[in-house]
Design a protein around this motif. Structure first.
Motif, mmCIF file in Angstrom:
data_model
loop_
_atom_site.group_PDB
_atom_site.id
_atom_site.type_symbol
_atom_site.label_atom_id
_atom_site.label_comp_id
_atom_site.label_asym_id
_atom_site.label_seq_id
_atom_site.Cartn_x
_atom_site.Cartn_y
_atom_site.Cartn_z
ATOM 1 N N ASN A 5 0.847 -1.196 0.000
ATOM 2 C CA ASN A 5 0.000 0.000 0.000
ATOM 3 C C ASN A 5 0.879 1.242 0.000
ATOM 4 N N GLN A 115 -12.235 3.670 4.061
ATOM 5 C CA GLN A 115 -10.943 3.706 3.359
ATOM 6 C C GLN A 115 -10.078 2.520 3.771
ATOM 7 N N GLN A 116 -10.117 2.176 5.049
ATOM 8 C CA GLN A 116 -9.315 1.037 5.517
ATOM 9 C C GLN A 116 -9.797 -0.260 4.887
ATOM 10 N N ALA A 119 -8.496 -0.792 1.439
ATOM 11 C CA ALA A 119 -7.061 -1.072 1.331
ATOM 12 C C ALA A 119 -6.674 -2.448 1.869
ATOM 13 N N LYS A 122 -4.482 -4.739 -0.208
ATOM 14 C CA LYS A 122 -3.249 -4.108 -0.714
ATOM 15 C C LYS A 122 -3.338 -3.775 -2.207
ATOM 16 N N ILE A 124 -2.957 -0.681 -3.289
ATOM 17 C CA ILE A 124 -3.732 0.570 -3.296
ATOM 18 C C ILE A 124 -2.775 1.764 -3.257
ATOM 19 N N MET A 126 -3.356 5.531 -2.155
ATOM 20 C CA MET A 126 -4.406 6.361 -1.563
ATOM 21 C C MET A 126 -3.851 7.737 -1.261
ATOM 22 N N LEU A 136 -3.820 4.517 7.025
ATOM 23 C CA LEU A 136 -2.958 3.360 6.758
ATOM 24 C C LEU A 136 -1.590 3.556 7.420
ATOM 25 N N ALA A 139 1.131 1.441 5.965
ATOM 26 C CA ALA A 139 1.452 1.469 4.525
ATOM 27 C C ALA A 139 2.959 1.307 4.343
#
Ligand code: C5P
Length: 221
Positions: A5, A115-116, A119, A122, A124, A126, A136, A139
């Protein structure tokens, strides 16, 4: 290929969405524009005539809204309850109010959870204000993109082909105002994560920024 991510944060007009979209394309990842989600909520509340001074009412309606992000050829489409609102969410009216609605704690909690979820699997890219710090925190790659206020206003100006009759000075003021509101709010303000790479793009062009990020991501794969 192991998917990761990528979180891209930074102030208004730094070019995050353009860059994030191109990075996603280069890696065959999915791009998620979180600003569009806050904009969609703002547009919807303004349509319903519910101001940010009524946070409970705003939250109640936000929880009932169905917000969808659909990847499209020229960017991403935003649907609210099935209606394509993409053309409305970048208006001056929405610009003027979005930072106020985004300060509402429940709205943030709700959108962050969405949003979580997006993601989880993976792959992603953002972009937003609080992705590396709050949405994240794990990430693999975090970028904090900045550019001078002047340069950011100039980029917005060129992008708009003076459609809205705004001067460069007005755009600079708008950007400074949103920077201030986003950085000073109490809940997940705009802040650079400790482990983010800071990219000042004032003197970089788009391909340079994209290549820098993509190269960096490749060290992770
Ligand atoms: O990125 P964009 O300029 O479209 O974002 C619009 C507004 O949405 C920001 O000025 C900010 O108030 C809010 N926002 C936020 N958190 C995010 C993304 C956007 O508060 N992750």
């Amino acid at each position: 290929n192991l998917k990761i991510n990528i979180a891209i944060d930074g102030p208004a007009g730094a070019g995050k969405s353009t860059i994030a979209r191109l990075v996603a394309r280069a890696l065959s990842y999915i791009y998620v524009d979180t600003g569009a989600m806050y904009r969609a909520v703002t547009w919807f509340m303004m349509e319903q005539g519910i101001g940010p001074e009524f946070p409970e009412k705003v939250l109640q309606l936000t929880q009932k809204m169905v917000i969808e992000l659909i990847p499209g050829e020229d960017g991403q489409k935003v649907l609210v309850n099935g209606e394509d609102v993409t053309p409305y969410i970048r208006s001056l009216q929405v610009n003027g109010m979005v930072s106020q609605y985004s300060q509402i704690e429940g709205v943030r909690r709700h959108l962050v959870a969405l949003q979580q979820q997006m993601a989880l699997h993976k792959g992603i890219v953002m972009d937003g204000r609080d992705i590396g710090t709050t949405v994240l925190p794990d990430a693999e790659v975090k970028i904090f993109m900045t550019a001078s206020v002047k340069e950011r206003a100039l980029r917005r100006y060129k992008e708009m082909n003076d459609a809205e009759g705004l001067t460069l000075e007005q755009l600079e003021k708008d950007i400074e105002r949103r920077d201030r509101l986003d950085a000073e709010r109490e809940i997940s303000p705009l802040r650079c994560a400790d482990d983010a790479i800071v990219l000042d793009t004032t003197h970089m062009d788009i391909p340079q920024v994209v290549d820098t990020i993509v190269d960096y991501c490749k060290t992770y794969r």
